[in-house]
Design a protein around this motif. Structure first.
Motif, PDB file in Angstrom:
ATOM      1  N   ARG A  78      -9.757 -63.104  73.232  1.00 44.75           N
ATOM      2  CA  ARG A  78      -9.354 -61.699  73.217  1.00 44.75           C
ATOM      3  C   ARG A  78      -8.034 -61.490  72.486  1.00 44.75           C
ATOM      4  O   ARG A  78      -7.948 -60.708  71.549  1.00 44.75           O
ATOM      5  CB  ARG A  78      -9.236 -61.190  74.650  1.00 44.75           C
ATOM      6  CG  ARG A  78      -8.785 -59.764  74.718  1.00 44.75           C
ATOM      7  CD  ARG A  78      -8.703 -59.300  76.142  1.00 44.75           C
ATOM      8  NE  ARG A  78      -8.211 -57.920  76.197  1.00 44.75           N
ATOM      9  CZ  ARG A  78      -7.989 -57.271  77.309  1.00 44.75           C
ATOM     10  NH1 ARG A  78      -8.209 -57.851  78.452  1.00 44.75           N
ATOM     11  NH2 ARG A  78      -7.558 -56.047  77.278  1.00 44.75           N
ATOM     12  N   TYR A  79      -6.999 -62.194  72.925  1.00 44.22           N
ATOM     13  CA  TYR A  79      -5.687 -61.960  72.321  1.00 44.22           C
ATOM     14  C   TYR A  79      -5.522 -62.702  71.012  1.00 44.22           C
ATOM     15  O   TYR A  79      -4.757 -62.275  70.145  1.00 44.22           O
ATOM     16  CB  TYR A  79      -4.586 -62.331  73.317  1.00 44.22           C
ATOM     17  CG  TYR A  79      -4.590 -61.385  74.485  1.00 44.22           C
ATOM     18  CD1 TYR A  79      -4.196 -60.064  74.321  1.00 44.22           C
ATOM     19  CD2 TYR A  79      -5.022 -61.798  75.732  1.00 44.22           C
ATOM     20  CE1 TYR A  79      -4.215 -59.184  75.378  1.00 44.22           C
ATOM     21  CE2 TYR A  79      -5.037 -60.922  76.801  1.00 44.22           C
ATOM     22  CZ  TYR A  79      -4.640 -59.612  76.616  1.00 44.22           C
ATOM     23  OH  TYR A  79      -4.665 -58.740  77.663  1.00 44.22           O
ATOM     24  N   TYR A  82      -6.792 -60.418  68.427  1.00 45.95           N
ATOM     25  CA  TYR A  82      -5.884 -59.296  68.177  1.00 45.95           C
ATOM     26  C   TYR A  82      -4.684 -59.755  67.355  1.00 45.95           C
ATOM     27  O   TYR A  82      -4.346 -59.139  66.354  1.00 45.95           O
ATOM     28  CB  TYR A  82      -5.414 -58.676  69.500  1.00 45.95           C
ATOM     29  CG  TYR A  82      -4.468 -57.524  69.280  1.00 45.95           C
ATOM     30  CD1 TYR A  82      -4.953 -56.279  68.925  1.00 45.95           C
ATOM     31  CD2 TYR A  82      -3.094 -57.698  69.375  1.00 45.95           C
ATOM     32  CE1 TYR A  82      -4.098 -55.226  68.688  1.00 45.95           C
ATOM     33  CE2 TYR A  82      -2.222 -56.646  69.142  1.00 45.95           C
ATOM     34  CZ  TYR A  82      -2.730 -55.413  68.805  1.00 45.95           C
ATOM     35  OH  TYR A  82      -1.886 -54.374  68.559  1.00 45.95           O
TER      36      TYR A  82
END
Length: 113
Positions: A78-79, A82
């Motif tokens: 997820r990160y 990003y």
């Protein structure tokens, strides 16, 4: 010609009048109306459903150890996505829009006294 016509009408009326009782007796009487439907049952009052605790019990330490690698992998995906893909594109778009200084000029320094 007039008596002949009236004779035909009179004979037709006599035939119809004579056959009317015979036709009426041969017909079956109408069946009786069906009985009315039974009344609906009374509404039942149900007890409210039992309350469910919105907070589930915590996982056991063994399950936490089993689940931890998957949780860490989810955070990385997820990160990592990003910060490796989305954030550099946003920074580049802001740089193109506002310039390298971000649209804020440095204040002029006054000479030392």
């Amino acid at each position: 010609m007039r008596p002949r016509r009236s004779c035909a009408v009179l004979s037709l009326a006599l035939v119809l009048a004579a056959s009317a009782p015979a036709l009426g007796q041969s017909a079956q009487p109408y069946p009786p109306y069906p009985p009315p439907p039974p009344p609906p049952p009374p509404h039942r009052v149900y007890a409210p459903p039992p309350t469910v605790d919105p907070n589930p019990p915590p996982l056991s330490p063994v399950m936490r150890a089993v689940y931890a690698p998957f949780y860490a992998a989810g955070l990385v995906v997820r990160y990592g996505f990003y910060y490796l893909i989305v954030a550099p594109i946003e920074v580049f778009a802001r740089t193109v829009t506002y310039g390298a200084s971000g649209g804020v000029e440095k204040p002029e320094q006054s000479p030392p006294p």
